[in-house]
Design a protein around this motif. Structure first.
Motif, mmCIF file in Angstrom:
data_model
loop_
_atom_site.group_PDB
_atom_site.id
_atom_site.type_symbol
_atom_site.label_atom_id
_atom_site.label_comp_id
_atom_site.label_asym_id
_atom_site.label_seq_id
_atom_site.Cartn_x
_atom_site.Cartn_y
_atom_site.Cartn_z
ATOM 1 N N THR A 178 0.837 -1.199 0.000
ATOM 2 C CA THR A 178 0.000 0.000 0.000
ATOM 3 C C THR A 178 0.873 1.252 0.000
ATOM 4 O O THR A 178 2.015 1.227 0.477
ATOM 5 C CB THR A 178 -0.918 0.025 1.233
ATOM 6 N N PRO A 179 0.345 2.376 -0.481
ATOM 7 C CA PRO A 179 1.140 3.615 -0.471
ATOM 8 C C PRO A 179 1.440 4.119 0.928
ATOM 9 O O PRO A 179 2.396 4.872 1.122
ATOM 10 C CB PRO A 179 0.271 4.600 -1.254
ATOM 11 N N GLU A 180 0.640 3.704 1.913
ATOM 12 C CA GLU A 180 0.867 4.179 3.279
ATOM 13 C C GLU A 180 2.184 3.663 3.867
ATOM 14 O O GLU A 180 2.685 4.216 4.854
ATOM 15 C CB GLU A 180 -0.300 3.768 4.175
ATOM 16 N N HIS A 307 -9.759 6.516 -12.441
ATOM 17 C CA HIS A 307 -8.822 6.133 -11.385
ATOM 18 C C HIS A 307 -7.700 7.163 -11.220
ATOM 19 O O HIS A 307 -7.227 7.393 -10.108
ATOM 20 C CB HIS A 307 -8.201 4.769 -11.697
ATOM 21 N N LEU A 308 -7.249 7.734 -12.337
ATOM 22 C CA LEU A 308 -6.098 8.634 -12.328
ATOM 23 C C LEU A 308 -6.532 10.049 -12.656
ATOM 24 O O LEU A 308 -7.284 10.278 -13.605
ATOM 25 C CB LEU A 308 -5.055 8.161 -13.345
ATOM 26 N N GLU A 309 -6.042 11.008 -11.894
ATOM 27 C CA GLU A 309 -6.293 12.425 -12.153
ATOM 28 C C GLU A 309 -4.994 13.057 -12.638
ATOM 29 O O GLU A 309 -3.999 13.071 -11.905
ATOM 30 C CB GLU A 309 -6.776 13.132 -10.892
ATOM 31 N N THR A 334 11.148 18.135 -14.499
ATOM 32 C CA THR A 334 11.648 19.509 -14.368
ATOM 33 C C THR A 334 10.788 20.388 -13.463
ATOM 34 O O THR A 334 11.057 21.583 -13.320
ATOM 35 C CB THR A 334 11.770 20.165 -15.748
ATOM 36 N N ASP A 335 9.764 19.813 -12.852
ATOM 37 C CA ASP A 335 8.863 20.593 -12.003
ATOM 38 C C ASP A 335 8.762 19.912 -10.638
ATOM 39 O O ASP A 335 7.903 19.047 -10.427
ATOM 40 C CB ASP A 335 7.483 20.697 -12.660
ATOM 41 N N PRO A 336 9.617 20.286 -9.676
ATOM 42 C CA PRO A 336 9.598 19.627 -8.359
ATOM 43 C C PRO A 336 8.251 19.717 -7.652
ATOM 44 O O PRO A 336 7.849 18.769 -6.970
ATOM 45 C CB PRO A 336 10.690 20.366 -7.584
ATOM 46 N N ALA A 337 7.545 20.821 -7.811
ATOM 47 C CA ALA A 337 6.247 20.957 -7.141
ATOM 48 C C ALA A 337 5.250 19.947 -7.703
ATOM 49 O O ALA A 337 4.482 19.321 -6.953
ATOM 50 C CB ALA A 337 5.721 22.380 -7.300
ATOM 51 N N LEU A 338 5.240 19.787 -9.017
ATOM 52 C CA LEU A 338 4.375 18.802 -9.649
ATOM 53 C C LEU A 338 4.764 17.399 -9.212
ATOM 54 O O LEU A 338 3.895 16.573 -8.883
ATOM 55 C CB LEU A 338 4.467 18.928 -11.175
ATOM 56 N N TYR A 339 6.054 17.139 -9.194
ATOM 57 C CA TYR A 339 6.547 15.814 -8.805
ATOM 58 C C TYR A 339 6.079 15.459 -7.392
ATOM 59 O O TYR A 339 5.557 14.364 -7.149
ATOM 60 C CB TYR A 339 8.076 15.791 -8.884
ATOM 61 N N ALA A 340 6.240 16.380 -6.471
ATOM 62 C CA ALA A 340 5.839 16.138 -5.083
ATOM 63 C C ALA A 340 4.333 15.954 -4.975
ATOM 64 O O ALA A 340 3.856 15.096 -4.214
ATOM 65 C CB ALA A 340 6.304 17.296 -4.203
ATOM 66 N N ARG A 341 3.561 16.744 -5.729
ATOM 67 C CA ARG A 341 2.101 16.642 -5.671
ATOM 68 C C ARG A 341 1.620 15.284 -6.188
ATOM 69 O O ARG A 341 0.730 14.663 -5.600
ATOM 70 C CB ARG A 341 1.471 17.774 -6.478
ATOM 71 N N VAL A 342 2.207 14.809 -7.278
ATOM 72 C CA VAL A 342 1.798 13.521 -7.838
ATOM 73 C C VAL A 342 2.194 12.377 -6.907
ATOM 74 O O VAL A 342 1.430 11.418 -6.718
ATOM 75 C CB VAL A 342 2.396 13.333 -9.245
ATOM 76 N N SER A 343 3.383 12.462 -6.317
ATOM 77 C CA SER A 343 3.781 11.437 -5.357
ATOM 78 C C SER A 343 2.810 11.398 -4.179
ATOM 79 O O SER A 343 2.372 10.316 -3.751
ATOM 80 C CB SER A 343 5.208 11.709 -4.867
ATOM 81 N N GLN A 344 2.465 12.562 -3.676
ATOM 82 C CA GLN A 344 1.506 12.648 -2.569
ATOM 83 C C GLN A 344 0.141 12.106 -2.977
ATOM 84 O O GLN A 344 -0.515 11.377 -2.237
ATOM 85 C CB GLN A 344 1.365 14.105 -2.113
ATOM 86 N N GLY A 345 -0.292 12.436 -4.188
ATOM 87 C CA GLY A 345 -1.629 12.055 -4.645
ATOM 88 C C GLY A 345 -1.759 10.616 -5.086
ATOM 89 O O GLY A 345 -2.879 10.146 -5.348
ATOM 90 N N SER A 346 -0.642 9.897 -5.170
ATOM 91 C CA SER A 346 -0.717 8.508 -5.631
ATOM 92 C C SER A 346 -1.581 7.649 -4.719
ATOM 93 O O SER A 346 -2.233 6.702 -5.174
ATOM 94 C CB SER A 346 0.690 7.913 -5.737
ATOM 95 N N ALA A 348 -4.373 8.449 -3.242
ATOM 96 C CA ALA A 348 -5.782 8.598 -3.617
ATOM 97 C C ALA A 348 -6.097 7.771 -4.857
ATOM 98 O O ALA A 348 -7.156 7.130 -4.943
ATOM 99 C CB ALA A 348 -6.113 10.076 -3.857
ATOM 100 N N GLY A 349 -5.178 7.773 -5.832
ATOM 101 C CA GLY A 349 -5.385 6.966 -7.025
ATOM 102 C C GLY A 349 -5.430 5.483 -6.689
ATOM 103 O O GLY A 349 -6.272 4.744 -7.211
#
Length: 389
Positions: A178-180, A307-309, A334-346, A348-349
């Motif tokens: 699990t992602p947790e 499933h994926l946003e 090339t976008d650390p903020a995007l990278y961190a957001r997607v990792s965090q949001g995984s 939920a997916g």
């Protein structure tokens, strides 16, 4: 007494059992779980068997008492050997795993309790209207008492080609990773940036698109691609050479499933580039990629819908478009903020993809078939899931 036989198209459960006894591991996710379920059923029933059509010819009994069978034939092209083995086993309960029309017809013509379980999307027009145009009529027959597909979208796709919504279930395997259990990632670790693909190596799985995307990025971004799996390796290795990126693409061959989570965690992105014409149900690579917290870049395959946003739980690109895939890779790296957001949001997916109907419980209830079991199965059909139209 119950004699349960499950017939698969591919796989080799004699080898899966041998490997687990020798190493404790499994090559493909779910093999150990299936073997455990088979053993539990064998303890309760007269006979339990698992027939793999493409496996080498054998008929053996495992230590658990389960019968494992290999037919050494393609059941779509030459079903006679498979049908002979089914008749030899003499099942009272037969599950055909996959849209194998000859075997489904055999089940309808004989006095067996018949179920059909799949992991196919039927999004490809060839599958829907040519190869499997007769499938809905067969599966709507009252003598087929269990119909299920891997994932909610795949189950709905069966309804879309004409199956009754009150008959089709969506199933899944349990997912212990699990992602947790993983820490979120703040940014990519490269350059060089490491991309990971896990799955069968074919054009329909998007491997060619991925190699072409690496080539398109050659002068923009320093990326390295690892490809784990079996298939047309020589074809795509030659493509990488032709495009001048042979030094950036590694073909690792078949990697044991137990090694995949660490590989995903070490990568900068997990790529799931399936084209629409690949009959995905819901790939296990997608579950494991999201669970790893390494950002996933996935195609817009219909089975991934809902499933994926894009930009939240993953990056989503137009399937079959190498330039769109290359742009998504560059955008993520090339976008650390995007990278961190997607990792965090995984997470939920991953949770959106979870399904309460597990393979083992579904079959167990179908075999037992008491009033409570029938009510449980009915409560998990597409009709119950989606409610009135």
């Amino acid at each position: 007494m119950t004699r349960l036989l499950i017939v698969h198209y591919a796989g080799d459960y004699r080898e899966a059992d041998r490997l687990r006894r020798a190493t404790g591991g499994e090559t493909y996710y779910g093999h150990g779980y299936v073997l455990d379920q088979l053993a539990a059923w064998q303890a309760k029933h007269e006979a339990v068997g698992f027939l793999c059509s493409l496996a080498p010819s054998y008929w053996e009994t495992l230590d658990s008492g389960v019968t494992v069978i290999g037919a050494d034939t393609n059941p779509d092209q030459d079903p006679v050997p498979v049908l002979a083995l089914i008749e030899r086993f003499a099942p009272t309960h037969l599950i055909v795993f996959g849209p194998m029309l000859h075997l489904i017809r055999w089940g309808l013509e004989h006095d067996v309790r018949l179920g059909v379980i799949m992991a196919d999307s039927f999004a490809n027009p060839y599958y829907r209207w040519v190869r499997f145009r007769r499938l809905p009529k067969l599966l709507n027959d009252r003598r087929v008492t269990l119909v299920a597909n891997h994932g909610a979208n795949a189950a709905r796709a069966l309804v879309g080609i004409g199956l009754r919504a009150d008959k089709v279930l969506a199933w899944d395997f349990p997912h212990d990773r699990t992602p947790e259990t993983q820490a979120c990632k703040a940014r990519a670790s490269g350059p060089p940036f490491t991309l990971l693909f896990v799955g069968s190596i074919s054009a329909k799985k998007g491997v060619g698109d991925l190699v072409r995307a690496v080539a398109l990025l050659k002068d923009r971004l320093d990326v390295r691609l690892d490809v784990a799996g079996l298939g047309a390796t020589d074809k795509f290795a030659a493509l990488a050479t032709r495009l001048g990126v042979a030094d950036r693409v590694r073909f690792l061959g078949l990697v044991p499933n137990g090694a995949i989570p660490a590989m995903m965690q070490e990568a900068d992105a997990v790529i799931v580039p399936s084209r629409h014409n690949f009959p995905e149900g819901l790939p296990l690579t997608l579950f494991e990629g999201l669970a790893s917290r390494t950002p996933v870049i996935a195609s817009d395959h219909p089975m991934f819908d809902g499933h994926l946003e894009d930009g939240e739980s993953a990056l989503v690109f137009a399937a079959g478009k190498p330039r769109a895939l290359a742009d998504a890779i560059a955008r993520l790296m090339t976008d650390p903020a995007l990278y961190a957001r997607v990792s965090q949001g995984s997470a939920a997916g991953w949770h959106r993809m979870q399904n309460p109907v597990k393979w083992g419980e579904m079959i167990d209830r179908w075999v037992r078939d008491d009033a409570e079991d029938r009510a449980w199965l009915s409560a998990h059909t597409v009709a119950a899931l989606d409610g009135p139209a």
